[in-house]
Design an enzyme around this catalytic site. Sequence first.
Site, PDB file in Angstrom:
ATOM      1  CE1 TYR A 141     -11.634  -8.868  -0.473  1.00 19.14           C
ATOM      2  CE2 TYR A 141     -13.213  -9.466  -2.188  1.00 19.14           C
ATOM      3  CZ  TYR A 141     -12.433  -8.511  -1.547  1.00 19.14           C
ATOM      4  OH  TYR A 141     -12.440  -7.217  -1.980  1.00 19.14           O
ATOM      5  CE  LYS A 166      17.989  -3.765   7.764  1.00 18.47           C
ATOM      6  NZ  LYS A 166      19.310  -3.315   8.172  1.00 18.47           N
ATOM      7  CB  ALA A 204      30.059  13.583  13.107  1.00 16.94           C
ATOM      8  N   GLY A 205      28.327  10.764  11.505  1.00 11.83           N
ATOM      9  CA  GLY A 205      27.045  10.419  10.900  1.00 11.83           C
ATOM     10  C   GLY A 205      26.139   9.701  11.874  1.00 11.83           C
TER      11      GLY A 205
END
Length: 759
Positions: free
Chosen positions: A39, A94, A195-196
């Site tokens: 720092y 995820k 149809a996504g």
Amino acid sequence: MDDQLKQSALDFHEFPVPGKIQVSPTKPLATQRDLALAYSPGVAAPCLEIEKDPLKAYKYTARGNLVAVISNGTAVLGLGNIGALAGKPVMEGKGVLFKKFAGIDVFDIEVDELDPDKFIEVVAALEPTFGGINLEDIKAPECFYIEQKLRERMNIPVFHDDQHGTAIISTAAILNGLRVVEKNISDVRMVVSGAGAAAIACMNLLVALGLQKHNIVVCDSKGVIYQGREPNMAETKAAYAVVDDGKRTLDDVIEGADIFLGCSGPKVLTQEMVKKMARAPMILALANPEPEILPPLAKEVRPDAIICTGRSDYPNQVNNVLCFPFIFRGALDVGATAINEEMKLAAVRAIAELAHAEQSEVVASAYGDQDLSFGPEYIIPKPFDPRLIVKIAPAVAKAAMESGVATRPIADFDVYIDKLTEFVYKTNLFMKPIFSQARKAPKRVVLPEGEEARVLHATQELVTLGLAKPILIGRPNVIEMRIQKLGLQIKAGVDFEIVNNESDPRFKEYWTEYFQIMKRRGVTQEQAQRALISNPTVIGAIMVQRGEADAMICGTVGDYHEHFSVVKNVFGYRDGVHTAGAMNALLLPSGNTFIADTYVNDEPDAEELAEITLMAAETVRRFGIEPRVALLSHSNFGSSDCPSSSKMRQALELVRERAPELMIDGEMHGDAALVEAIRNDRMPDSSLKGSANILVMPNMEAARISYNLLRVSSSEGVTVGPVLMGVAKPVHVLTPIASVRRIVNMVALAVVEAQTQPL
């Protein structure tokens, strides 16, 4: 979800601390100086460098390995629009997958914003923080618009995994499925349910690979998508609208279809529909948790069908984890400004090709008795295949470079692949000098437990890597059967030699020689014959002794000391050495540590300890490491006078007489060996500098306890060995827990030893 699973999941997320991710520092913060560098005032230096050259952010910060998983929670994992906060466990999950499979750090960011343009503004403003953006669980059609606009604005990869991840895996599966049934992609007809985002992206990739657009029919919740069906049809759907021929339902259009791609909902596809499909149809029923049709129902009416689902309890799982970590790995490593079509297609081809490769031992262990040879039940790799990162990331990186989106091109892909291999095999960097030397002149290495699955997997790796010329002892029919079952690609007589342990014509010569060695140790001719028949280690040892093999690796089955007894009796010790010893290496985050003697001598005396120490130092140098030795005891530099500490002091004197250049000290406590400050407080003029990397214990009990405690307590540590030292021939005795990689590592070490100890 049943109550037990639900409670287990809640406990998993709550304990021992809430959530699944954390931030850990990568630099030490132990002193005032560390803080001054991390720092203020030291941090100003990299800030000013980045101000002058923004690309230096990749050099001085974690940006190049940091991905944002960003969602607004409008289409969460089959749960629907549950909101940004409720979707956070999914986004953390995820992030865990990114880290687990590709070593990529993740911040999950949940944005409470439904307006696409406002959402775009939020995400675009985050560009300075991240090396890439993974959009997650955003509903269609907004997801198309959001991704398109962000890709136009941002100079880092933006990737909507729900679209492209599913598309990449599905496309790889279709390519391989068509290969199995011998159909050409330009000739097949495909019917799509849904149809996504995923369905549209999959069709786009397949068209890029040769599927004819006029051979695709798409059905959504309203039926067949045809031209003129509705005036304000989304552009992504309209691109696949067919000429109106009066057909309105999935049942109307499924007849004669070669491929069914389902990205819709459960039970959409019936057995009657499946019956009407073309020869050897491909069915990708990807709805979760219940697919458009369950595989057993489809197989019941069409045994010739190849079926993929999104579920792990059926073959051919289409799982996004097969691609997104590795696509981002390749993109980040070349500083890609986008993930483009070329990179996606490169991933498709790499995934498809991997399914043709020999079976990985890691996958074989995870999936038990499943047949994982390329075919109808195995057209895409399994998620735990450790080779995914090594195959996909370089392919993606090359495609990024060739398509002009790489800002930091990779100069040497061999070096890059080696680095990726280190992620898969933690021992790779450690073993690199050994592997390099072994490849220069591979030697004949006999493996007595030749029928064992781990040995067969290791043989495949040894052949692939060019490290050795394996000789397997076992029954040829059993070895051939297991090679086929394991999906390996090695061939007896071409890649390796088999010694039939039931009927080799040399056996009379072998047992006769063994009898000559053992006849004055109470072994009769009959016992020598029985030993040869019952103990393949005896066969292997005699082969090495006769010069028919250069080295031997045994011990993957049975007791260590029984194997060692054979080795000791047949070979004896090296010239000038009066004992043997065993050493194990622990590759820990803090550094490499070698411990001796872990297996051979119960209570070595000072002379034996000195020899073990010198052999350990010699072995460590083979790995390109300068040995720093500590002789350990409960006594600290003479603080206690007892037989144990006394022999360690005597051993130190003997070693210093024979190897005055060796950095060594003792006797000392374990903390003094590893922490220089503690050691210097007690012995300021110690000849040992830094942290010791060879710990010589006073007896086997201490060595084995220390080794096992360190091995188990360090979740990130891996081991190499045991390395057998002092025997007259290049031989190592392993233990039954030896992994495939450990066998490979020890074979390579034996090869290098054989190169320097010619028979």
